[in-house]
Design an enzyme around this catalytic site. Structure first.
Site, PDB file in Angstrom:
ATOM      1  N   SER A   5      24.200  11.151  32.358  1.00  0.00           N
ATOM      2  CA  SER A   5      24.782   9.824  32.578  1.00  0.00           C
ATOM      3  C   SER A   5      24.826   9.008  31.308  1.00  0.00           C
ATOM      4  CB  SER A   5      23.953   9.058  33.631  1.00  0.00           C
ATOM      5  OG  SER A   5      22.621   8.885  33.178  1.00  0.00           O
ATOM      6  N   HIS A  54      29.775  14.081  35.995  1.00  0.00           N
ATOM      7  CA  HIS A  54      28.760  13.074  36.322  1.00  0.00           C
ATOM      8  C   HIS A  54      28.889  12.644  37.774  1.00  0.00           C
ATOM      9  CE1 HIS A  54      27.049   8.780  35.766  1.00  0.00           C
ATOM     10  NE2 HIS A  54      26.101   9.618  36.121  1.00  0.00           N
ATOM     11  N   ASN A  64      28.757   3.301  34.020  1.00  0.00           N
ATOM     12  CA  ASN A  64      27.525   2.768  33.442  1.00  0.00           C
ATOM     13  C   ASN A  64      27.784   1.829  32.274  1.00  0.00           C
ATOM     14  OD1 ASN A  64      25.539   3.749  35.143  1.00  0.00           O
ATOM     15  ND2 ASN A  64      25.460   5.722  34.109  1.00  0.00           N
TER      16      ASN A  64
END
Length: 505
Positions: free
Chosen positions: A121, A142, A192
């Site tokens: 990640s 991911h 993210n």
């Protein structure tokens, strides 16, 4: 390549690894699970079987399908047993050297046609693939936790990843019932990276003692209509994990102020208050610690306002205009200015990053600002702030009106940009930078946030609907207020705002 008959190997028997195993096995693949700690792999597989069979006993799953799924999974005792795998996915510790060593070993074991994928990640796919003689066979895959339930998969291309590798992984994701998005290998990928302000802005508000955690969460969850409040969500994710991702992105972007970690969250991690898994984070957990309620404005009594007049373009929040216009005496005056209501002598308007007191000083009238919502009609809560120049009855009449519309009111201090508006402005700004830098296209960027973290609307679609000039004005006002680069508008935002054909906000 026949993707339906492809054998899949998963390395790492942690939460993500066993989740990926379940996804691939449910799609009919023969799956091998390997972990350097062999007993850990056996325990993970046993727990998966127990959990799935409990679903059958509860009438939530089919027994035949469940046993077929479990029958597709085998434990491997060594890496050598993965030699015939068509795809190997690693979900091991987030350490570059470990991943590079693993794939170097796999390249010597697996066939030249085998594809390699990392569930990382935060680490660079390009850096991981640099250990390979043939880095074109390597990409990021991911998943989001829990992998069997979350629809999104980010497919991440390193500098050398081939088009064939990407196409195969995209076809596999579709076969697995996932929604895949493609991005280049940059820090945080899409989700993210773009999602950092969702946590960061609420953490800043908590640090500045704007409100307690339950109230701040209610603003984002119940007024903004996000699935969860940011503090709730970090408690669920784990404060250590969320903080580590923020810190990783911050350092990967050379300490860019947009991603500055929270000292308050750092303190939680240092104290071991990691959220649900430790029994305490921003909240306490357990039967003896009921969830604290948000702080709502007291019920106001008295007469409703005598006059409500709507000015400007309310097209971006038409349902709110309908709620306000449903009151006696309401008249709508369309225009190309910011949506504003006149409630008797009080100016009521959407926050634009300025403090209510500053606006009141500029226009010489009492001001109440309201925060952004994805749907004012269905949201049970609305957040407001008021100028310090207002008299108590002036602010009370606005609260009384909103309560008469069936809303719980959260009355925040005079906090510029309130909470949802500044968060969405930051999310939109970050998403535009992703597009501008060629990390991902606009559709994949919006879909990543919708399917990966369940945002009520993609940040780009939301910004377009609200109006890029309003997003730009909000960030510019916040940048002036704080005098720091955290809120600097991205170049593509300035371009979109200059060329915006919708209403001028």
């Amino acid at each position: 390549m026949n993707i339906t008959g492809m054998s899949v190997a998963v390395i790492g028997a942690g939460t993500m690894g066993i989740g990926i195993v379940q996804v691939a096995a449910a799609a009919g693949h023969q799956v091998k699970l390997f972990d350097i700690a062999l007993p850990a792999a056996a325990r993970a597989l046993a727990l998966l079987g127990q959990r799935l069979r409990q679903r059958v006993e509860a009438g939530k799953a089919d027994a035949h399908s469940t046993e077929a799924l479990l029958g597709n999974i085998q434990l491997a005792n060594s890496l050598n047993e993965l030699a015939d795998s068509g795809l190997v996915i690693e979900a091991v510790a987030e350490q570059l050297a470990i991943k590079q060593s693993l794939f170097r070993d796999l390249e010597a074991i697996c066939s030249p046609s085998a594809l390699f994928a990392s569930n990382t990640s935060s680490l660079s796919i390009t850096a991981i693939a640099s250990a390979l003689q043939h880095p074109q066979r390597m990409a990021g895959l991911h998943f989001f936790n829990p992998a069997p339930l979350m629809k999104l998969v980010e497919i991440v291309s390193g500098l050398e990843t081939s088009a064939t590798t990407l196409a195969t992984l995209q076809a596999l994701a579709q076969h697995w019932g996932k929604h895949s998005v493609h991005c280049r290998s940059t820090p945080g990928f899409i989700v993210n990276r773009v999602a950092r302000p969702f946590y960061g802005e609420t953490l800043r508000a908590l640090e500045e003692q704007v409100a307690d955690p339950a109230t701040l969460d209610a603003v984002l969850r119940d007024a903004g209509v996000f699935a969860m409040g940011p503090l709730q969500l970090t408690d669920l994710i784990g404060q250590d994990i969320n903080y580590a991702v923020t810190e990783s992105v911050y350092h990967a972007f050379y300490q860019d102020g947009r991603y500055t970690p929270s000292l308050l969250q750092q303190e939680l991690v240092a104290a071991g208050h990691l959220g649900r898994k430790s029994g305490r984070g921003f909240y306490r957990y357990g039967s003896d610690h009921p969830a604290p309620p948000p702080t709502f404005a007291a019920k106001e009594s008295g007469e409703l306002p005598r006059s409500i007049t709507l000015h400007g373009d309310w097209s971006a929040m038409a349902e709110f205009a309908q709620l306000l216009a449903g009151n006696a005496g309401a008249i709508k005056h369309p225009g190309q200015t910011s949506p504003t209501a006149r409630i008797d002598d009080v100016t009521f308007m959407l926050t634009n990053g300025q403090a209510a007191s500053q606006i009141a000083a500029d226009i010489g009238a009492p001001v109440v600002l309201f925060d952004l919502s994805v749907n004012y009609q269905h949201a049970p809560v609305i957040a407001i702030s008021s100028a310090v120049q207002n008299s108590a009855p002036q602010t009370a009449k606005v609260i009384r009106l909103l309560q008469s519309l069936g809303k719980q009111v959260i009355h925040l201090p005079d906090y510029p940009g309130l909470l949802v508006m500044r968060t969405v402005a930051m999310l939109s700004n970050e998403a535009l930078d992703v597009v501008n830098k060629g990390v991902a296209n606009a559709a994949d960027t919006d879909n990543a946030l919708r399917f990966g973290v369940n945002y009520p609307q993609g940040p780009l679609a939301w910004g377009e609907k609200l109006g890029w000039p309003h997003i730009l004005a909000t960030l510019e006002n916040l940048q002036r207020y704080y005098a720091e680069p955290r809120y600097r508008p991205m170049t593509l935002l300035r371009r979109y705002a200059a060329n915006y054909s919708g209403a001028e906000c």
